[in-house]
Write a protein that holds these residues in place. Structure first.
Motif, short mmCIF file in Angstrom:
data_model
loop_
_atom_site.label_atom_id
_atom_site.label_comp_id
_atom_site.label_asym_id
_atom_site.label_seq_id
_atom_site.Cartn_x
_atom_site.Cartn_y
_atom_site.Cartn_z
N ALA A 95 4.66 8.57 10.83
CA ALA A 95 4.60 7.70 9.65
C ALA A 95 3.68 8.31 8.59
N ILE A 96 2.52 8.78 9.01
CA ILE A 96 1.57 9.39 8.08
C ILE A 96 2.18 10.63 7.43
N GLU A 97 2.85 11.44 8.23
CA GLU A 97 3.48 12.65 7.69
C GLU A 97 4.51 12.31 6.61
N LYS A 101 4.21 13.03 2.60
CA LYS A 101 5.26 13.78 1.90
C LYS A 101 5.68 13.05 0.63
N SER A 102 5.83 11.75 0.75
CA SER A 102 6.21 10.92 -0.38
C SER A 102 5.12 10.89 -1.44
N MET A 113 0.94 3.25 1.20
CA MET A 113 1.06 3.16 2.65
C MET A 113 0.12 4.15 3.35
N LEU A 114 -0.02 5.33 2.77
CA LEU A 114 -0.94 6.33 3.32
C LEU A 114 -2.37 5.80 3.27
N PHE A 135 -5.29 5.00 -2.65
CA PHE A 135 -5.08 3.79 -3.42
C PHE A 135 -5.23 4.07 -4.92
N SER A 136 -6.22 4.89 -5.26
CA SER A 136 -6.47 5.22 -6.67
C SER A 136 -5.30 5.96 -7.28
#
Length: 232
Positions: A95-97, A101-102, A113-114, A135-136
């Motif tokens: 999921a993190i990967e 990537k996104s 999400m990351l 988030f920033s």
């Protein structure tokens, strides 16, 4: 010196060159648009399969589309790995990967999400600074929910990160303007109680009015009415 016949041929060749170049650009644009349509269809097809609880089909569609470069598909596939739906096994690392990537391709939801994964310590060591960083970026890309999250982090302090009411208000104001009702409500609370700012019931009423959202937040609606009845 070119004779008249050679000059005509040279002119024709030049016109043919530019016509050929223009045609190639049109053809390239056509295939680019076609690819975009196909990817969009893949995303919609995946959402339809997901809505029918056919998570495995959705994962196959989004995996294909993600490999073709569609960042929304990468996000959806990341969600499936995070929840363990439609994939061989639940994997926060996958999921993190996918979110990374996104995000690297400037998809604000991917960055959001990351950031959440780093905030909650899912698949990685909890890292509030990494969370704030992502988030920033997401907030700067126009994702208002990320601006609200930053406001909450700075208002309450989180995992060793000190409170910063100025930052909290700044992020809440930005996301409130973009329609995040919870941010409007949090701003109203801060002005009503003088949290990090001087008590200002008029501003509190204004933000409670926005947070009310045509009845979406009954507490905000009721508080707005009370303050209005008191002539604030």
């Amino acid at each position: 010196m070119l004779n008249e016949w050679e000059m005509v041929n040279a002119s024709d060749n030049k016109d043919n060159y530019f016509m050929g170049s223009k045609s190639m650009k049109i053809i390239s644009l056509f295939f680019f648009m076609l690819a975009g349509i196909l990817v969009a269809n893949d995303v919609d097809e995946g959402l339809q399969a997901y809505g029918e609880n056919n998570f495995q089909k959705a994962s196959m569609i989004w995996e294909r589309s993600c490999k073709q470069g569609d960042t929304s598909s990468c996000n959806y596939l990341g969600d499936l790995y995070r929840s363990g739906k439609g994939v061989e096994y639940q994997s926060y690392l996958m999921a993190i990967e996918l979110y990374n990537k996104s995000c690297n391709r400037d998809n604000p939801k991917g960055c959001f999400m990351l950031a959440q994964m780093y905030k909650d310590g899912l698949g990685v060591k909890q890292d509030i600074l990494k969370s704030v960083e992502n988030f920033s970026k997401s907030c700067e890309l126009g994702y208002s929910a990320s601006c609200r999250k930053l406001g909450e982090i700075y208002q309450n302090g989180y995992s060793g990160l000190e409170k910063n009411y100025n930052n909290a208000i700044s992020y809440y104001e930005k996301s409130c303007q973009d329609g995040e009702l919870d941010s409007c409500n949090n701003l109203a609370f801060m002005y009503y109680n003088g949290e990090g700012v001087q008590v200002d019931k008029k501003k509190a009423k204004c933000f409670y009015g926005k947070a009310c959202g045509n009845g979406a937040n009954q507490y905000a609606c009721d508080t707005y009415k009370v303050l209005d009845s008191l002539d604030y």
